[in-house]
Design a protein around this motif. Structure first.
Motif, short mmCIF file in Angstrom:
data_model
loop_
_atom_site.label_atom_id
_atom_site.label_comp_id
_atom_site.label_asym_id
_atom_site.label_seq_id
_atom_site.Cartn_x
_atom_site.Cartn_y
_atom_site.Cartn_z
N ILE A 104 2.61 7.67 -10.48
CA ILE A 104 2.13 5.95 -10.46
C ILE A 104 1.44 5.96 -11.79
O ILE A 104 0.39 6.24 -11.96
CB ILE A 104 1.31 6.03 -9.35
CG1 ILE A 104 2.19 6.46 -8.04
CG2 ILE A 104 0.96 4.49 -9.15
CD1 ILE A 104 1.22 6.25 -6.81
N LEU A 132 -4.45 15.27 -6.16
CA LEU A 132 -3.90 14.16 -6.83
C LEU A 132 -4.87 14.00 -8.05
O LEU A 132 -5.96 14.08 -8.28
CB LEU A 132 -4.34 12.97 -5.94
CG LEU A 132 -3.40 11.90 -6.09
CD1 LEU A 132 -1.90 12.17 -5.60
CD2 LEU A 132 -3.82 10.75 -5.16
N GLU A 153 -3.91 9.25 0.00
CA GLU A 153 -2.87 7.81 0.02
C GLU A 153 -4.13 6.50 0.23
O GLU A 153 -3.98 5.58 -0.32
CB GLU A 153 -1.80 7.67 0.65
CG GLU A 153 -0.58 8.73 0.47
CD GLU A 153 -0.69 9.98 0.61
OE1 GLU A 153 -1.69 10.51 1.36
OE2 GLU A 153 0.08 11.05 0.21
N VAL A 175 -6.20 5.73 -2.46
CA VAL A 175 -5.52 4.95 -3.58
C VAL A 175 -5.51 3.55 -3.07
O VAL A 175 -5.50 2.67 -3.78
CB VAL A 175 -4.24 5.47 -3.68
CG1 VAL A 175 -3.49 4.64 -4.64
CG2 VAL A 175 -4.21 7.12 -4.48
N ASN A 176 -5.12 3.18 -1.78
CA ASN A 176 -5.02 1.90 -1.15
C ASN A 176 -6.19 1.12 -1.36
O ASN A 176 -6.22 -0.11 -1.64
CB ASN A 176 -4.39 1.81 0.35
CG ASN A 176 -2.77 2.28 0.21
OD1 ASN A 176 -2.21 2.41 -0.85
ND2 ASN A 176 -2.46 2.76 1.52
N GLY A 224 0.68 -1.25 0.03
CA GLY A 224 0.07 0.07 0.11
C GLY A 224 1.06 1.19 -0.26
O GLY A 224 2.05 1.26 0.42
N VAL A 225 0.16 2.29 -0.30
CA VAL A 225 0.92 3.52 -0.29
C VAL A 225 0.75 4.48 0.72
O VAL A 225 -0.33 4.39 1.68
CB VAL A 225 0.20 4.59 -1.52
CG1 VAL A 225 0.86 5.67 -1.73
CG2 VAL A 225 0.30 3.74 -2.92
N LEU A 226 1.92 4.70 1.34
CA LEU A 226 1.84 5.65 2.78
C LEU A 226 1.67 7.13 2.23
O LEU A 226 1.17 7.74 2.94
CB LEU A 226 3.00 5.30 3.48
CG LEU A 226 3.21 3.92 4.11
CD1 LEU A 226 4.54 3.70 4.76
CD2 LEU A 226 2.10 3.58 5.15
N GLN A 227 2.65 7.59 1.46
CA GLN A 227 2.46 8.97 1.41
C GLN A 227 2.92 9.13 -0.42
O GLN A 227 3.96 8.54 -0.98
CB GLN A 227 3.63 9.92 2.04
CG GLN A 227 3.61 11.14 2.18
CD GLN A 227 4.70 11.73 2.40
OE1 GLN A 227 5.53 11.21 3.26
NE2 GLN A 227 4.98 12.98 2.01
N PHE A 228 2.36 10.10 -0.84
CA PHE A 228 2.68 10.21 -2.43
C PHE A 228 2.57 11.65 -2.79
O PHE A 228 1.58 12.30 -2.25
CB PHE A 228 1.66 9.55 -3.29
CG PHE A 228 1.89 9.73 -4.82
CD1 PHE A 228 3.27 9.26 -5.32
CD2 PHE A 228 0.91 10.35 -5.53
CE1 PHE A 228 3.38 9.71 -6.58
CE2 PHE A 228 1.14 10.42 -6.75
CZ PHE A 228 2.55 10.13 -7.46
N SER A 229 3.73 12.17 -3.31
CA SER A 229 3.81 13.62 -3.76
C SER A 229 4.82 13.51 -4.97
O SER A 229 5.14 12.34 -5.23
CB SER A 229 4.38 14.48 -2.72
OG SER A 229 5.80 14.18 -2.30
N SER A 288 -5.01 5.04 -13.03
CA SER A 288 -3.68 5.01 -13.64
C SER A 288 -2.98 6.56 -13.53
O SER A 288 -3.96 7.26 -13.59
CB SER A 288 -3.86 4.10 -15.07
OG SER A 288 -4.80 4.91 -15.83
N ALA A 289 -1.88 6.38 -14.16
CA ALA A 289 -1.35 7.82 -14.09
C ALA A 289 -1.43 8.74 -13.17
O ALA A 289 -1.78 9.82 -13.32
CB ALA A 289 -1.66 8.31 -15.42
N ILE A 290 -1.21 8.19 -12.08
CA ILE A 290 -1.32 9.27 -10.86
C ILE A 290 -0.42 10.09 -10.60
O ILE A 290 0.90 9.63 -10.54
CB ILE A 290 -1.55 8.33 -9.28
CG1 ILE A 290 -2.51 7.25 -9.65
CG2 ILE A 290 -2.10 9.24 -8.35
CD1 ILE A 290 -2.47 6.04 -8.49
N ARG A 291 -0.58 11.30 -10.53
CA ARG A 291 0.49 12.18 -10.29
C ARG A 291 -0.20 13.45 -9.34
O ARG A 291 -1.35 13.73 -9.24
CB ARG A 291 1.01 12.99 -11.60
CG ARG A 291 -0.38 13.55 -12.33
CD ARG A 291 -0.26 13.21 -13.93
NE ARG A 291 -1.38 13.89 -14.66
CZ ARG A 291 -2.45 13.13 -15.15
NH1 ARG A 291 -2.27 11.85 -15.34
NH2 ARG A 291 -3.25 13.70 -15.79
N CYS A 292 0.73 14.29 -8.91
CA CYS A 292 0.50 15.20 -7.77
C CYS A 292 0.60 16.55 -8.67
O CYS A 292 1.32 16.89 -9.39
CB CYS A 292 1.38 15.11 -6.82
SG CYS A 292 1.20 14.40 -5.17
#
Lengths: 98, 397
Positions: free
Chosen positions: A71, B47, B23, B26-27, A44-49, B37-41
């Protein structure tokens, strides 16, 4: 008790020449230059930037640093990352990293 | 991002997600097998990701639970495209008409090609084809089975042995094979058939004309056998008399047959000469000198170099000289008689025609004198006695 089972697993892995990721549930990473990264066995993802991605592992966590991270696709056990990857760090792997 | 065809059919939306626990969303989505798909900040801390239309609706409950808000930024794919089309009705109608027109025009017969006709004109064939429903601007699905068409065309067109009808797209090809007819018979002027020799008629076979003789009638040379004038007095017509009359003809022959006959015999001695052949000249290269024998016959065999159909002007000629001896054979009287008779028969058959038949032969008189047999033989031959004679129209008749 758990340490005993882990020792038996390590022994079988050494004896039978089985890849460690299969036996110990370790992440397997495939990296193409610094552009693409394919990680199997995450939790699982914890943090995403856009410059940092932290993923939970079965034991510990994985940190991917870089810039313009995207991603591309994510599934329950795999994740496919694109962007400019600068570093990868593993935290809290315990004795598995010995 | 380029979409796969499956995504295009399903429809893809680009969404931006706001909230604290992105997050977690997403989980949760991943564990529910919702394909993000193509997840970006983005810089605003939002998001952005792409999700198919079906998955978008499955994402809703998770948004509430994680306290995120979603905003659709872009819609792509077939469902949205159809929605747009709904608003532009005339464009849609035009698109539809275009495809309908394309299909309709390609199912018309545009051209008809006629091949292989020589005596029949193209118009004749086209006329017959039109009656069978094959003509330009005909719907190809309204045409009958091609086999039936070709069968009917063969029945309709004269002097045709086979017709093949073939359709390829908008083009129909009619392949014609015309039957070959024998050349017309040569024309004759009206004529009688008259007797060529004195004879006794044995058979009359008249095809056209009036037979004037019957079996066992004696005819003289020049008598009319089959007349070319038919009909009764005042109502006559001249025709080309055709037919055949057989008759018995008598021949008397005087035959002399020698008792000594000369026969040529090879002795077995021979000499071979070789020549080189250049163009139409020959050059002797082997076997010079005169042979040791005086009387000989030369047999030449020519070999020319050739490859496939090409004959080269180069070759060799083998000339074989074979010694010949002349022997005299003495025949008995009986043998000499038989040879004489055979020779006489050959002469008669040559004179009387191929289908002549010797009915009877009688030796009237025979004697042996000076090494020869003299005979007088009577032959009765059945042969064709008919001869053509043109009818000359009298002036003023």
């Amino acid at each position: 008790m758990r340490s005993i089972s882990r020792k038996i697993r390590k022994l079988t892995a050494d004896l039978l020449d089985v890849p460690q990721d299969v036996v110990f549930d370790l992440p397997r990473m495939t990296m193409i230059g610094n552009r693409q990264l394919y990680i199997e066995n995450h939790r699982g993802v914890l943090q995403f930037s856009s410059d940092k991605l932290r993923l939970a592992l079965s034991k510990g966590e994985l940190e991917v640093g870089g810039s313009e991270l995207v991603i591309r696709a994510i599934w329950t056990e795999e994740v496919f990352i694109e962007g400019q990857i600068d570093h990868i760090q593993l935290h809290g792997q315990g004795e598995g990293t010995k | 991002m380029k979409l796969s065809w499956l995504q295009t059919v399903q429809g893809v939306v680009t969404v931006s997600i706001r909230g604290e626990r992105q997050e977690e969303l997403v989980n949760e989505a991943t564990s529910e097998k919702i394909g993000l798909s193509a997840i970006r900040c983005t810089k605003q801390g939002e998001l952005e990701c792409e999700v198919t239309v079906g998955d978008f609706f499955r994402l809703r409950p998770h948004l509430k639970r994680t306290g995120c808000r979603i905003h659709v930024k872009e819609r792509r794919g077939l469902p949205f495209w159809l929605r747009k089309l709904e608003r532009r009705k005339f464009f849609a109608a035009g698109l539809f008409l275009f495809f309908v027109g394309l299909y309709a025009l390609s199912s018309l017969v545009w051209t008809i090609e006629v091949k292989g006709n020589e005596k029949l004109t193209r118009d004749q064939i086209m006329q017959a084809a039109q009656e069978e429903g094959v003509y330009p601007f005909q719907w190809s699905f309204r045409m009958k089975e091609l086999d039936d068409i070709s069968k009917h065309l063969v029945a309709k067109l004269p002097g045709v042995s086979w017709i093949g009808v073939d359709r390829q797209g908008t083009k129909v090809t009619i392949q014609v094979v015309e039957s070959t007819t024998p050349p017309p018979l040569p024309l004759y002027s009206p004529r009688h058939l008259v007797a060529s020799v004195d004879a006794v008629v044995t058979e009359v076979r008249a095809e056209t004309g009036k037979p004037l003789v019957a079996k066992n009638r004696k005819v003289k040379k020049g008598d009319i056998l089959i007349s070319g004038i038919i009909g009764n007095d005042g109502n006559t017509k001249t025709v080309v008399a055709k037919g055949d009359v057989l008759g018995l003809v008598w021949y008397v022959y005087e035959i002399e047959s020698p008792l000594n006959q000369k026969v040529k015999v090879y002795t077995g001695e021979s000499k071979t000469k070789w020549h080189l052949l250049l163009g139409n000249r020959t050059l002797q290269v082997w076997g010079f000198g005169k042979p040791e024998f005086e009387r000989y016959e030369a047999v030449e065999t020519q070999h020319q170099l050739a490859w496939r159909n090409w004959t080269l002007p180069l070759g060799r000629v083998k000339e074989q000289l074979m010694e010949v001896r002349e022997d005299v054979r003495r025949l008995s009287e009986e043998e000499a008689k038989q040879t004489g008779l055979l020779e006489a028969k050959a002469v008669i058959l040559e004179k009387a025609g191929k289908d002549a038949r010797i009915v009877e032969q009688n030796i009237l008189h025979e004697k042996t004198e000076n090494g020869k047999v003299y005979m007088k033989v009577f032959f009765e031959v059945e042969q064709s006695i008919a001869k053509e004679r043109a009818i000359v129209q009298m002036q003023g008749e």
